[in-house]
Scaffold this active site. Structure first.
Site, PDB file in Angstrom:
ATOM      1  N   CYS A 118      11.720  -6.044  -2.493  1.00 42.37           N
ATOM      2  CA  CYS A 118      11.663  -4.847  -1.625  1.00 42.37           C
ATOM      3  C   CYS A 118      10.924  -5.099  -0.316  1.00 42.37           C
ATOM      4  O   CYS A 118      11.021  -4.299   0.612  1.00 42.37           O
ATOM      5  CB  CYS A 118      11.006  -3.697  -2.379  1.00 42.37           C
ATOM      6  SG  CYS A 118      11.822  -3.314  -3.926  1.00 42.37           S
ATOM      7  N   HIS A 258       8.195   1.673   2.192  1.00 41.64           N
ATOM      8  CA  HIS A 258       9.239   1.429   1.202  1.00 41.64           C
ATOM      9  C   HIS A 258       9.465   2.719   0.413  1.00 41.64           C
ATOM     10  O   HIS A 258       8.516   3.438   0.108  1.00 41.64           O
ATOM     11  CB  HIS A 258       8.793   0.288   0.286  1.00 41.64           C
ATOM     12  CG  HIS A 258       9.763   0.012  -0.807  1.00 41.64           C
ATOM     13  ND1 HIS A 258      11.101  -0.159  -0.572  1.00 41.64           N
ATOM     14  CD2 HIS A 258       9.587  -0.110  -2.158  1.00 41.64           C
ATOM     15  CE1 HIS A 258      11.719  -0.377  -1.720  1.00 41.64           C
ATOM     16  NE2 HIS A 258      10.829  -0.347  -2.693  1.00 41.64           N
ATOM     17  N   ASN A 288      15.649   4.040  -4.580  1.00 40.52           N
ATOM     18  CA  ASN A 288      15.099   2.761  -4.140  1.00 40.52           C
ATOM     19  C   ASN A 288      16.242   1.767  -3.887  1.00 40.52           C
ATOM     20  O   ASN A 288      16.930   1.361  -4.822  1.00 40.52           O
ATOM     21  CB  ASN A 288      14.155   2.249  -5.242  1.00 40.52           C
ATOM     22  CG  ASN A 288      13.460   0.950  -4.863  1.00 40.52           C
ATOM     23  OD1 ASN A 288      13.830   0.294  -3.888  1.00 40.52           O
ATOM     24  ND2 ASN A 288      12.464   0.576  -5.649  1.00 40.52           N
TER      25      ASN A 288
END
Ligand code: UT7
Length: 331
Positions: A118, A258, A288
């Site tokens: 990520c 994020h 996500n």
């Protein structure tokens, strides 16, 4: 002789691709033992985009890249480097970057993937800036493209409700007098890698090793521990970046973190004592998307947060590895 004005990174164009298929929490209620209420209160996610068979990481990355190139008024032949952050390439090789390069017609341009889960897009931004600042490249295409639906276990309610598919791309230009990336911080800690992992089942070897139990080929996560580590790592990294830049948090117009869980974002802004309304959020729409989260957020934050030239924007990410990275950019 007067010194040459410094060249820095300028975001000349952004683009996104999000699959049209929307999967809501109610849809997931039919698949696993979960509820809309649980997902919404524990994560802030209402829906996510899920790709069709045709919408591979390459396909989505190409579409996002074309939009970013058009906005930058550049063609593929102007590119000096193509970087793709992904944990879900269509193949180990050719890389997603080579596949995207071929589709764009950027023959001859160096292209490679980088993998920091990520944190991949922010890692890529930091890497790109080194080439732009040194003069080794003038135009760089940086893409985050992920098809996480292909690596989640759709029977595992602990993970399948969290992830989504999508791609974001930016064209980065070296521009004289542009300060671009003001400071950054990045790091990794492989000793805690078991908390969040996606094994490569082929890596256990074939003929040369005795049969081993099948390694799971889906995302495995110790959610609670990752939650805590994400908040700490992103807060600490943000503080280090701001300190390096000599910038106070109150002078930052917008934080783009994020997008894994709204509670992580809330805990991060609390820890930083940053006004929540100046923190960009789209996790409710997409879930996500790993390395695609930040470029998609960058694309949407410009108009939504009314960002103006010269505004300071803090990007911060955390992911598998474990990895973390933050970057303070000037819009
Ligand atoms: O991008 C990389 C970074 N990833 C992240 O940052 C994710 C970090 N972690 C998280 O976001 C959260 O830890 C989760 C959303 C994954 C989980 O939230 P939590 O508040 O930490 O819940 P939990 O794991 O402690 O689970 C609480 C309960 C458990 O039941 P018991 O053991 O208390 O009976 C779970 O089995 O909730 C249960 N549960 C669910 N229930 C309904 C877990 N997933 C679900 C679900 N629906 N989808």
């Amino acid at each position: 002789m007067p010194s040459q004005p410094e060249s820095g990174l300028h975001i000349a164009g952004t683009g996104v691709y999000l699959p049209s298929r929307i999967v809501t929490n109610q849809d997931l209620e039919k698949l696993v033992d979960t509820t809309d209420e649980w997902i919404l209160t524990r994560t802030g996610i209402k829906e996510r985009r899920i790709s069709s068979e045709q919408e591979t990481s390459t396909f989505m990355g190409v579409a996002a890249s074309k939009q970013a190139l058009a906005q930058a008024q550049l063609s593929a032949s102007d590119l000096d480097l193509i970087l793709v952050a992904t944990v879900t390439p269509d193949s180990f090789f050719p890389s997603a970057a080579c596949r995207i390069s071929a589709e764009l017609g950027a023959t001859g341009c160096p292209a490679f993937d980088l993998q920091a889960a990520c944190s991949g897009f922010v890692y890529g931004l930091i890497l790109a800036e080194q080439f732009l600042r040194s003069g080794a490249a003038k135009n760089i295409l940086l893409v985050g493209s992920e098809r996480l639906s292909s690596v989640v276990d759709w029977r595992d309610r602990n993970t399948c409700v969290l992830f989504g598919d999508g791609a974001g791309a930016v064209v980065l230009r070296s521009q004289t007098g542009c300060r671009g990336l003001l400071a950054f911080d990045w790091g990794a800690d492989g000793s805690s890698s078991d908390l969040l992992h996606l094994h490569n089942p082929q890596a256990r070897g074939r003929a040369t090793q005795p049969p081993a139990p099948l390694a799971p080929d889906c995302i495995v996560m110790a959610g609670k521990e990752i939650f805590k580590q994400a908040v700490h790592a992103m807060a600490d990294s943000s503080k280090r970046t701001l300190k390096k830049a000599g910038v106070q948090l109150e002078d930052v117009k917008c934080v783009i973190s994020h997008q894994a869980n709204i509670r992580i974002i809330d805990a991060l802004v609390d820890k930083l004592k940053f006004p929540r309304e100046r923190c960009f959020v789209n996790v409710h729409k997409y879930g996500n998307m790993s390395a695609a989260c930040i470029p998609v957020a960058l694309h949407e934050a410009g108009p939504e947060m009314k960002l103006q030239k010269g505004d300071k924007v803090l990007l911060v990410a955390f992911g598998g590895g474990l990895t973390w990275a933050s970057a303070l950019i000037e819009w």
